[in-house]
Design a protein around this motif. Structure first.
Motif, mmCIF file in Angstrom:
data_model
loop_
_atom_site.group_PDB
_atom_site.id
_atom_site.type_symbol
_atom_site.label_atom_id
_atom_site.label_comp_id
_atom_site.label_asym_id
_atom_site.label_seq_id
_atom_site.Cartn_x
_atom_site.Cartn_y
_atom_site.Cartn_z
ATOM 1 N N PHE A 252 0.554 -1.276 -0.434
ATOM 2 C CA PHE A 252 0.026 0.049 -0.058
ATOM 3 C C PHE A 252 1.041 1.803 0.177
ATOM 4 C CE2 PHE A 252 -3.409 -3.186 0.436
ATOM 5 C CZ PHE A 252 -4.738 -2.171 0.663
ATOM 6 N N GLY A 253 2.051 0.998 -0.029
ATOM 7 C CA GLY A 253 3.301 1.554 0.121
ATOM 8 C C GLY A 253 2.876 3.256 0.736
ATOM 9 N N LYS A 254 3.080 2.363 1.752
ATOM 10 C CA LYS A 254 3.745 3.306 3.565
ATOM 11 C C LYS A 254 4.821 3.238 3.148
ATOM 12 C CE LYS A 254 -0.848 2.985 3.811
ATOM 13 N NZ LYS A 254 -2.029 4.428 3.946
ATOM 14 N N PRO A 255 6.008 4.097 4.676
ATOM 15 C CA PRO A 255 6.699 4.096 4.540
ATOM 16 C C PRO A 255 7.221 3.684 5.780
ATOM 17 C CG PRO A 255 5.446 6.195 5.770
ATOM 18 C CD PRO A 255 4.758 5.176 5.010
ATOM 19 N N TYR A 256 8.860 2.855 5.244
ATOM 20 C CA TYR A 256 9.505 2.366 6.143
ATOM 21 C C TYR A 256 10.699 2.535 6.311
ATOM 22 C CZ TYR A 256 10.276 0.672 1.661
ATOM 23 O OH TYR A 256 10.615 -0.291 -0.389
ATOM 24 N N LEU A 257 12.080 2.166 7.258
ATOM 25 C CA LEU A 257 12.817 2.264 7.511
ATOM 26 C C LEU A 257 14.040 1.455 7.519
ATOM 27 C CD1 LEU A 257 14.797 4.740 8.034
ATOM 28 C CD2 LEU A 257 14.526 4.147 10.384
ATOM 29 N N GLY A 260 20.729 -1.197 7.807
ATOM 30 C CA GLY A 260 21.462 -2.361 7.673
ATOM 31 C C GLY A 260 22.040 -2.849 6.421
ATOM 32 N N PRO A 261 23.386 -3.643 6.013
ATOM 33 C CA PRO A 261 24.006 -3.095 4.254
ATOM 34 C C PRO A 261 22.579 -3.797 3.404
ATOM 35 C CG PRO A 261 24.761 -4.755 6.014
ATOM 36 C CD PRO A 261 23.415 -4.103 7.293
ATOM 37 N N SER A 262 22.037 -2.973 2.337
ATOM 38 C CA SER A 262 21.701 -3.811 1.252
ATOM 39 C C SER A 262 20.402 -3.353 1.236
ATOM 40 C CB SER A 262 21.618 -5.210 0.891
ATOM 41 O OG SER A 262 20.921 -5.373 1.960
ATOM 42 N N ALA A 263 20.012 -3.153 2.810
ATOM 43 C CA ALA A 263 18.259 -2.275 3.283
ATOM 44 C C ALA A 263 17.997 -1.476 2.565
ATOM 45 C CB ALA A 263 18.565 -1.761 4.031
ATOM 46 N N HIS A 264 16.687 -1.114 1.925
ATOM 47 C CA HIS A 264 15.903 -0.456 1.119
ATOM 48 C C HIS A 264 14.551 1.050 2.400
ATOM 49 C CE1 HIS A 264 16.652 -0.793 -3.553
ATOM 50 N NE2 HIS A 264 17.633 -1.885 -2.496
ATOM 51 N N SER A 265 14.867 1.930 2.196
ATOM 52 C CA SER A 265 14.006 2.815 2.803
ATOM 53 C C SER A 265 13.005 3.242 1.846
ATOM 54 C CB SER A 265 14.869 3.197 3.693
ATOM 55 O OG SER A 265 15.467 3.068 4.922
ATOM 56 N N TYR A 266 12.110 3.910 2.163
ATOM 57 C CA TYR A 266 10.797 4.422 1.224
ATOM 58 C C TYR A 266 10.331 5.165 2.065
ATOM 59 C CZ TYR A 266 6.957 5.236 -2.272
ATOM 60 O OH TYR A 266 6.475 6.346 -2.988
ATOM 61 N N ASP A 267 10.336 7.068 1.974
ATOM 62 C CA ASP A 267 8.842 7.855 2.783
ATOM 63 C C ASP A 267 7.844 8.263 1.835
ATOM 64 O OD1 ASP A 267 10.590 9.979 0.443
ATOM 65 O OD2 ASP A 267 11.411 10.813 2.058
ATOM 66 N N GLY A 268 7.420 7.716 0.509
ATOM 67 C CA GLY A 268 6.487 7.731 -0.087
ATOM 68 C C GLY A 268 7.341 8.938 -1.215
ATOM 69 N N ASN A 304 3.999 4.380 -11.866
ATOM 70 C CA ASN A 304 4.319 2.406 -12.234
ATOM 71 C C ASN A 304 4.614 1.350 -10.810
ATOM 72 O OD1 ASN A 304 4.094 3.571 -14.876
ATOM 73 N ND2 ASN A 304 5.960 4.082 -15.029
ATOM 74 N N GLU A 305 5.376 1.409 -9.395
ATOM 75 C CA GLU A 305 5.317 1.384 -8.706
ATOM 76 C C GLU A 305 3.577 0.928 -8.127
ATOM 77 O OE1 GLU A 305 8.240 2.461 -5.151
ATOM 78 O OE2 GLU A 305 9.640 2.118 -6.607
ATOM 79 N N TYR A 306 2.721 2.104 -7.969
ATOM 80 C CA TYR A 306 1.423 1.775 -6.713
ATOM 81 C C TYR A 306 0.468 0.069 -8.030
ATOM 82 C CZ TYR A 306 -3.571 3.353 -6.380
ATOM 83 O OH TYR A 306 -4.787 2.500 -6.000
ATOM 84 N N THR A 313 -1.617 -7.474 -5.660
ATOM 85 C CA THR A 313 -3.295 -8.146 -4.491
ATOM 86 C C THR A 313 -4.654 -8.121 -4.574
ATOM 87 O OG1 THR A 313 -4.066 -6.029 -4.322
ATOM 88 C CG2 THR A 313 -1.154 -6.377 -3.240
ATOM 89 N N MET A 314 -5.356 -8.701 -3.499
ATOM 90 C CA MET A 314 -6.799 -8.822 -3.916
ATOM 91 C C MET A 314 -7.934 -6.971 -4.016
ATOM 92 S SD MET A 314 -8.201 -10.658 -0.262
ATOM 93 C CE MET A 314 -8.226 -9.207 1.527
ATOM 94 N N TRP A 315 -7.137 -6.402 -3.249
ATOM 95 C CA TRP A 315 -7.174 -5.290 -3.043
ATOM 96 C C TRP A 315 -7.537 -3.888 -4.604
ATOM 97 C CZ3 TRP A 315 -4.194 -6.878 0.531
ATOM 98 C CH2 TRP A 315 -4.393 -7.160 1.408
ATOM 99 N N GLY A 316 -6.604 -4.637 -5.718
ATOM 100 C CA GLY A 316 -6.654 -4.024 -6.645
ATOM 101 C C GLY A 316 -6.023 -2.888 -6.710
#
Length: 375
Positions: A252-257, A260-268, A304-306, A313-316
């Motif tokens: 659902f595109g929620k932010p995550y931190l 660690g090595p190779s870890a990705h983060s996204y703030d929207g 495009n990511e959305y 997902t079942m929510w489409g």
């Protein structure tokens, strides 16, 4: 809603199909855990809100963490974030690590969801994939874990070269007999620069058969539906109340931190990723420097990511949400392109929501790419 992902980049041995970042030497494990804690301190203000709804230990093999190492990590999390009272805390574990003592350690540390990497209940499959556990350990570890955990998911892989429909059906029935509330099931993919890729190129292993994988997928979805599981994402099946909150937040595109090595983060709007080298990661954090790169996602990237994540997902795809988040240009494009897939019977539109049909489910990633907006 915000999530914290912690990457533990260590494994006992390398699985032949895996292209994730990890090391088979655990010599620097304690030192790296210290740097994970320091990275959390350095980046605690990056999330839009400090309330954590999910915490996820991925890898690698997080079940290699000791009780003392887990305590250190949880102490720094609690010192730097507000944690939701009923937070979902998932730890990925390998069956060979799940001794009764370790299961108790994970439970006492605050872990409340286990994701167990079974992959198969057949020795020949496990040996082909170079898994560290055997079939007996897989069954025993789950039975022990059920004594302390209600929320357990297991991973299974289908489309393995030489796997018949009958063997896949036996895998499914074995999993169902354990009374678990969640399954994550993946088609085997051959990634570049993996041992399995080289084995196939040398003729030591048969190539992956896409038609066989599709047959396995159809068998899986039919059987799990009969048993009351909801197919809520392409690879995930859960009983009511047991969907993965962490993964759902991601879709659902929620932010995550990501720590660690190779870890990705996204703030929207921005994506960041750490260097995938343990030694360089440690040296950088020791100096108080963040070893990461950053990319600002354009509105087209975000659209495009959305489309990619939501169509799985079942929510489409919510047409009104597309207009609200991305504008009328993207909504018009979506409706034009989706209409072609509807005519083919691969998509369906009910009111303002577009989802894949039964016919289109196995093709959802390809369908999504047809809906992308290309600049």
């Amino acid at each position: 809603m915000s999530s914290l992902y912690i990457h533990i980049p260590f494994c006992k041995q390398a699985c032949h199909y895996c292209d994730f970042h990890f090391s088979t030497s655990i010599r620097k494990k304690g030192e790296l855990v210290n740097m994970l804690c320091e990275e959390i301190r350095l980046r605690k203000n990056e999330l839009p809100g400090k309330l954590l709804d999910t915490i996820y230990f991925g890898g690698g093999t997080p079940s290699l963490l000791s009780s003392e190492e887990l305590k250190r990590i949880f102490d720094v999390i609690n010192d730097n974030f507000e944690v939701r009272k009923d937070v979902e805390i998932t730890l990925e574990a390998n069956p060979d690590d799940l001794t009764l003592e370790n299961i108790k350690i994970f439970k006492n540390a605050g872990i409340n969801r286990l994701s167990i990497g079974v992959q198969s209940f057949f020795e020949e499959d496990l040996q082909l994939m170079n898994r560290a556990h055997n079939a007996k350990e897989a069954l025993e570890s789950i039975q022990m874990a059920k004594q302390y955990f209600d929320n357990i998911s297991i991973d299974l892989i289908y489309g393995i070269p030489g796997m018949s429909n009958e063997r896949w059906e036996t895998n499914i029935e074995t999993a169902l007999s354990l009374g678990l509330p969640h399954f994550s099931c993946y088609a085997l993919t051959i990634e570049p620069n993996t041992a399995l890729k080289k084995m196939i190129e040398k003729g030591k292993v048969k190539p992956v058969d896409d038609e066989a994988a599709r047959a396995h997928f159809d068998i899986l979805t039919k059987r799990l539906k009969e048993q009351g599981f909801t197919h809520y994402e392409f690879s995930n099946y859960g009983k009511p109340g047991f969907f993965s909150e962490n993964n759902t937040a991601y879709w659902f595109g929620k932010p995550y931190l990501g720590i660690g090595p190779s870890a990705h983060s996204y703030d929207g709007k921005n994506r960041k990723w750490n260097i995938n080298n343990n030694t360089l990661y440690i040296k950088s954090i020791e100096k108080g420097e963040l070893p990461l790169e950053q990319e600002e996602l354009s509105i087209t990237d975000r659209y495009n990511e959305y489309v990619m994540t939501r169509l799985r997902t079942m929510w489409g795809i919510d047409i009104n949400e597309v207009e609200e988040r991305f504008g009328n240009l993207y909504k018009t494009h979506l409706l034009n392109e989706a209409s072609k897939e509807v005519e083919l019977g691969l998509l369906q539109q009910k009111e303002d929501v577009i989802t894949v049909t039964k016919k289109g489910k196995f093709l959802s990633d390809g369908i999504a790419s047809n809906l992308f907006f290309l600049n």
